[in-house]
Design a protein around this motif. Sequence first.
Motif, mmCIF file in Angstrom:
data_model
loop_
_atom_site.group_PDB
_atom_site.id
_atom_site.type_symbol
_atom_site.label_atom_id
_atom_site.label_comp_id
_atom_site.label_asym_id
_atom_site.label_seq_id
_atom_site.Cartn_x
_atom_site.Cartn_y
_atom_site.Cartn_z
ATOM 1 N N TYR B 95 -17.667 -2.795 4.918
ATOM 2 C CA TYR B 95 -16.454 -3.624 4.897
ATOM 3 C C TYR B 95 -16.539 -4.660 3.782
ATOM 4 C CZ TYR B 95 -14.199 -1.788 9.069
ATOM 5 O OH TYR B 95 -13.551 -0.978 9.955
ATOM 6 N N MET B 96 -17.711 -5.276 3.628
ATOM 7 C CA MET B 96 -17.838 -6.294 2.591
ATOM 8 C C MET B 96 -17.698 -5.684 1.201
ATOM 9 S SD MET B 96 -17.875 -8.934 4.254
ATOM 10 C CE MET B 96 -18.090 -10.195 3.012
ATOM 11 N N GLY B 97 -18.298 -4.498 1.021
ATOM 12 C CA GLY B 97 -18.187 -3.805 -0.264
ATOM 13 C C GLY B 97 -16.737 -3.439 -0.548
ATOM 14 N N ALA B 98 -16.073 -2.919 0.472
ATOM 15 C CA ALA B 98 -14.678 -2.525 0.306
ATOM 16 C C ALA B 98 -13.819 -3.745 -0.013
ATOM 17 C CB ALA B 98 -14.174 -1.854 1.581
ATOM 18 N N MET B 99 -14.100 -4.840 0.653
ATOM 19 C CA MET B 99 -13.335 -6.058 0.427
ATOM 20 C C MET B 99 -13.520 -6.540 -1.008
ATOM 21 S SD MET B 99 -13.901 -9.774 2.151
ATOM 22 C CE MET B 99 -15.077 -10.248 0.910
ATOM 23 N N ASP B 162 -10.021 -7.921 8.484
ATOM 24 C CA ASP B 162 -8.782 -7.963 9.271
ATOM 25 C C ASP B 162 -7.956 -9.193 8.922
ATOM 26 O OD1 ASP B 162 -9.088 -5.618 10.501
ATOM 27 O OD2 ASP B 162 -9.638 -6.399 12.481
ATOM 28 N N TYR B 163 -8.643 -10.329 8.819
ATOM 29 C CA TYR B 163 -7.935 -11.558 8.469
ATOM 30 C C TYR B 163 -7.189 -11.369 7.149
ATOM 31 C CZ TYR B 163 -7.338 -16.110 6.273
ATOM 32 O OH TYR B 163 -6.826 -17.170 5.604
ATOM 33 N N LEU B 164 -7.867 -10.767 6.165
ATOM 34 C CA LEU B 164 -7.245 -10.587 4.850
ATOM 35 C C LEU B 164 -6.059 -9.632 4.910
ATOM 36 C CD1 LEU B 164 -10.425 -10.452 2.581
ATOM 37 C CD2 LEU B 164 -8.759 -12.318 2.779
ATOM 38 N N VAL B 165 -6.231 -8.497 5.580
ATOM 39 C CA VAL B 165 -5.147 -7.513 5.543
ATOM 40 C C VAL B 165 -3.993 -7.876 6.489
ATOM 41 C CG1 VAL B 165 -6.606 -5.611 4.780
ATOM 42 C CG2 VAL B 165 -6.249 -5.987 7.227
ATOM 43 N N TYR B 166 -4.268 -8.697 7.482
ATOM 44 C CA TYR B 166 -3.180 -9.177 8.333
ATOM 45 C C TYR B 166 -2.555 -10.431 7.731
ATOM 46 C CZ TYR B 166 -4.144 -6.106 12.316
ATOM 47 O OH TYR B 166 -4.287 -5.018 13.158
ATOM 48 N N GLY B 167 -3.302 -11.070 6.809
ATOM 49 C CA GLY B 167 -2.846 -12.364 6.302
ATOM 50 C C GLY B 167 -2.643 -12.375 4.808
ATOM 51 N N PHE B 177 2.525 -3.583 8.079
ATOM 52 C CA PHE B 177 1.290 -2.911 8.461
ATOM 53 C C PHE B 177 0.094 -3.693 7.910
ATOM 54 C CE2 PHE B 177 4.014 0.897 8.942
ATOM 55 C CZ PHE B 177 3.648 1.201 10.238
ATOM 56 N N PRO B 178 -1.066 -3.620 8.602
ATOM 57 C CA PRO B 178 -2.234 -4.361 8.130
ATOM 58 C C PRO B 178 -2.896 -3.654 6.960
ATOM 59 C CG PRO B 178 -2.783 -3.193 10.131
ATOM 60 C CD PRO B 178 -1.339 -2.940 9.878
ATOM 61 N N LEU B 179 -2.272 -3.700 5.801
ATOM 62 C CA LEU B 179 -2.900 -3.121 4.617
ATOM 63 C C LEU B 179 -2.438 -3.851 3.372
ATOM 64 C CD1 LEU B 179 -0.190 -1.247 4.041
ATOM 65 C CD2 LEU B 179 -1.498 0.426 5.348
ATOM 66 N N THR B 180 -3.248 -3.704 2.314
ATOM 67 C CA THR B 180 -2.886 -4.358 1.057
ATOM 68 C C THR B 180 -1.996 -3.424 0.253
ATOM 69 O OG1 THR B 180 -4.697 -3.409 -0.202
ATOM 70 C CG2 THR B 180 -5.173 -5.438 0.999
ATOM 71 N N GLN B 268 -8.746 5.755 -0.021
ATOM 72 C CA GLN B 268 -7.643 5.054 0.627
ATOM 73 C C GLN B 268 -6.772 4.304 -0.372
ATOM 74 O OE1 GLN B 268 -9.603 2.916 3.790
ATOM 75 N NE2 GLN B 268 -10.380 4.801 4.678
ATOM 76 N N HIS B 269 -7.369 3.977 -1.526
ATOM 77 C CA HIS B 269 -6.622 3.305 -2.601
ATOM 78 C C HIS B 269 -5.992 2.000 -2.177
ATOM 79 C CE1 HIS B 269 -6.311 7.747 -3.923
ATOM 80 N NE2 HIS B 269 -7.410 7.195 -4.396
ATOM 81 N N ARG B 270 -6.504 1.415 -1.140
ATOM 82 C CA ARG B 270 -6.080 0.102 -0.687
ATOM 83 C C ARG B 270 -7.074 -0.376 0.363
ATOM 84 N NH1 ARG B 270 -0.909 2.612 1.791
ATOM 85 N NH2 ARG B 270 0.062 0.834 0.749
ATOM 86 N N LEU B 271 -7.029 -1.638 0.666
ATOM 87 C CA LEU B 271 -7.866 -2.127 1.774
ATOM 88 C C LEU B 271 -7.005 -2.149 3.021
ATOM 89 C CD1 LEU B 271 -10.686 -3.337 2.436
ATOM 90 C CD2 LEU B 271 -9.691 -5.598 2.088
ATOM 91 N N GLN B 272 -7.541 -1.658 4.114
ATOM 92 C CA GLN B 272 -6.753 -1.705 5.346
ATOM 93 C C GLN B 272 -7.631 -1.889 6.571
ATOM 94 O OE1 GLN B 272 -4.918 2.161 6.198
ATOM 95 N NE2 GLN B 272 -6.130 3.023 4.550
ATOM 96 N N HIS B 273 -6.966 -2.168 7.673
ATOM 97 C CA HIS B 273 -7.661 -2.315 8.952
ATOM 98 C C HIS B 273 -8.422 -1.028 9.281
ATOM 99 C CE1 HIS B 273 -8.277 -3.250 13.194
ATOM 100 N NE2 HIS B 273 -7.790 -2.047 13.472
ATOM 101 N N GLY B 274 -9.655 -1.158 9.725
ATOM 102 C CA GLY B 274 -10.405 0.024 10.186
ATOM 103 C C GLY B 274 -10.756 1.014 9.093
ATOM 104 N N ILE B 275 -11.197 0.536 7.916
ATOM 105 C CA ILE B 275 -11.510 1.471 6.839
ATOM 106 C C ILE B 275 -12.695 2.361 7.167
ATOM 107 C CG2 ILE B 275 -10.591 0.416 4.726
ATOM 108 C CD1 ILE B 275 -13.411 -0.942 4.562
#
Lengths: 507, 356
Positions: B95-99, B162-167, B177-180, B268-275
């Motif tokens: 998750y940290m790498g993906a973020m 989650d905080y980032l993609v929801y916020g 939707f919870p994604l960038t 996924q080409h984006r960051l999203q909840h539950g990657i």
Amino acid sequence: MPDLLQIENIRKTFPGVVALDDVSFSVSPGEIHTLLGENGAGKSTLMNVLTGLYHPDRGSISIDGEEVHFASPRDSLARGIGMVHQHFMLVPAHSVFENILLALDNVPNFFNRKEYKQKIAALIDEFGLDLDLDSPVWKLSIGAQQWIELIKLLMRDCRLLILDEPTAVLTPQEADRLFTVLERLKKQGKSIIFISHKMREVMKISDRVTILKKGHSITTLQRGDYDENRLASLMIGNDKIPQWQKNLQMSDEIVLEIEKLSVRNDRGLSDLESFDLQLKKGEILGIAGVAGNGQKALAEVLTGLKNANSGKILAKGEDITNSDAKKSYIAGIAHIPEDRKSIGIAPDMSVDENLIMKSFKSGAFSRWIFQDKGAIRRNASEKIEQFAIKSGPDGTPVRYLSGGNIQKVIIARELSEAPAVLVALYPTRGLDIGSAEYVHKVIADGADEGMSTILIAEDLDELLKLSDRIAVMFRGQLVGYVDPRNTTREEIGLMMSGEKQGGAACN
Amino acid sequence: MQLITERREISSALFRFSAPIVSIAIALFVAGFLLLASGVNPLEAYREIIIESLGSMYGLSETLVKTTPLIFTGLAVSLAFRMQIWNIGAEGQIYMGAMAASGVALFSGIENHWLMMIAMFSAAFFCGGLWAGVAGFLRAKWRVNEVIVTLLMNYIAILLVDYLVYGPWKDPKGFNFPLTAQFTDAARLAEYFNTRLHSGFFLAIFCALVLYLFMERTVWGFEIKVIGSNPKAAQYAGMNTGLAIFMVLFLSGAIAGVAGFSEVAGLQHRLQHGISPGYGYTAIIIAWLANRSAIGVVIVSFLMGVLLVGGDSLQLLWQLPVAFVYAFQGLILFFLLASDFFIQYRVKLVRGGIHG
Ligand SMILES: Nc1ncnc2c1ncn2[C@@H]1O[C@H](COP(=O)(O)OP(=O)(O)OP(=O)(O)O)[C@@H](O)[C@H]1O
Ligand SMILES: [Mg+2]
């Protein structure tokens, strides 16, 4: 009356090694039977077969004339055979009492702690031992741990006790006490199988001696039919004993100086108290002292495993006690540790790898960031040949080697880089005669080439033979120096017990 | 009568080698009963798993897509295992790498594809590495147990994403939707054969080779082995064990972080909840099955990929829950641990207690 134990034609192989081949011998009730043989001859393996830890490929074991098949040490214990291993197995964080309790079966789930404690304490008293039942095992010396193993067996009331090199980790005084205990057990009708490399002990306590050589039982001799030379020549056969000669070192250059060094141990007591020492270039400085008088702390400070509480360490006149230079200086000190198995080797790695554990980054064994496997292998075959290490097939993990051969691996590694300073604790413990002589030769030859050695040993003969000077320690302090050519065992003994200050004149 | 266990002095190499295969077989057998209980013929189900995951170009490509993050994380965990360090936190490190990779993709404004890839890769590498490095530091400095630290930090990482993609990072055009937002083309790895198979897979294979060389051939690999075998001896031989613990956990986290990079840039080409659906936990099983060898990790990851893709089709065909796949993985681990016990101990039935 049939023999208590009869072993016939035992063969035991490990992958690539025939450890025992056609071995026979017997033990009668109430005798002390010694097994004698070079490192790797198969003594420990034979005892492990006898106690059911290993299963023989062939051959039979009989007790009281009845053939037995032990599936495990539990079975042999049930028949009254108990063994103290060369490398014993205690739970370090538990107390002495708990460790002994663990070894007993048929302790009821709800038992009277006090009653058991009294029983054990009575046994300790009976044999005149000195053990604190409540102390955790990790705080005890290796010698004391050995007593615990022995008490475990005595509590179980074994008929046959097997002691695999018990005296290798005992001080001479403790060894004498052990022999008194063994004599008493013998009088009670118990039998003992005793293993040792020390001829004087073998001569002193054996009723019979069986000699093992390269996995074969050569012969069994009755007390009176042998002397030290006869045993040695039978054991060694055609193998050559290395020859060496001690050249007196005369340099006055001081390579290492310790001033008023104090070290406290984890019980808050002083291991070293205002300790002074001077080591000259190329000399072998023997350290004599009854074990527990600070030798271990001295070695640990010199090799960076412990820090000094106060005092100074000077290398070639420069204060390195707390400087960065200390690390690199200490890295250049070779060290033969006392507790070989726990800090000397990486047990799961091969002999080749263990031999380069300290120098793996040097240009000799690496190219850029890669290991030079060819060079590592060549180094290993060289060392294996030089030190006559019985190492099994290539790649065998070190932990499968015999006790003495593990010891040789460590010594070969430590002495391989032409160190300026060597700190050796009991370097010949557990080595057979030939190997011990070879180690002496390497140390003496090193001295001729300028290596300075601090030799900590219990055997006064070894110290007298090898040292240029002997420093005597008592209660963490330096009592004085003596000249080995100009002193007596008695004088050193008096100094070791703190009854005499300073020795014969010694420069 | 009484069952007793005894430590074996030596266990045969054959036994050791066959243990993982036998445990998979037993797990298959026991899982068969679970399938039967759900009214599914196990043989048919297993056939379906094989056909779906390997029987077609598409199926095979999907299997490799799933294999990719498993290789990365499996390598990460097994590297630390080599030193007797337990990195249970690969999940959080993904998750940290993906973020980190997504942050670069979304906000750096780099237009050159290669520059972008290097920047995203490095960000994921260091972020994952530092995340695990915290546990390494605590362990090296104060002997804090790394299992707990790495495990707990998973939750922090997942919630942070989650905080980032929801916020703050939420795509304004994303229907809540919870994604960038989607990455630009510059921030995407190449895809092959008209499937979802992407360069991340080849990067993973490359990574396995590098790690193999690192462990078996370099002086650092040697040092790690010595520390893993006997830390006291390592210290006495002059090795800096504290530094090594930190470095190994850092590297372990970094590799897991790269899995996150590969997932967002390749798939996924984006960051999203539950990657990640738990790749980081599966990695623990993989490392164990592979006996910590890098090449073994590749093979076992592929087997797990087969299971995941095949498991998906079971859901579609027979409406089996996803939980079945996890139950199966759990069974494998269970039998593996059990076989480990049998490798080290001998169990005997003794008549009338131990007084023979
Ligand atoms: N578990 C094992 N696996 C492989 N080889 C072994 C194993 N145990 C012992 N050996 C080999 O068997 C031989 C005999 O070893 P053993 O430990 O019996 O010697 P020893 O006579 O006790 O020697 P020492 O005096 O050094 O203790 C050695 O060559 C050793 O390497
Ligand atoms: Mg032995």
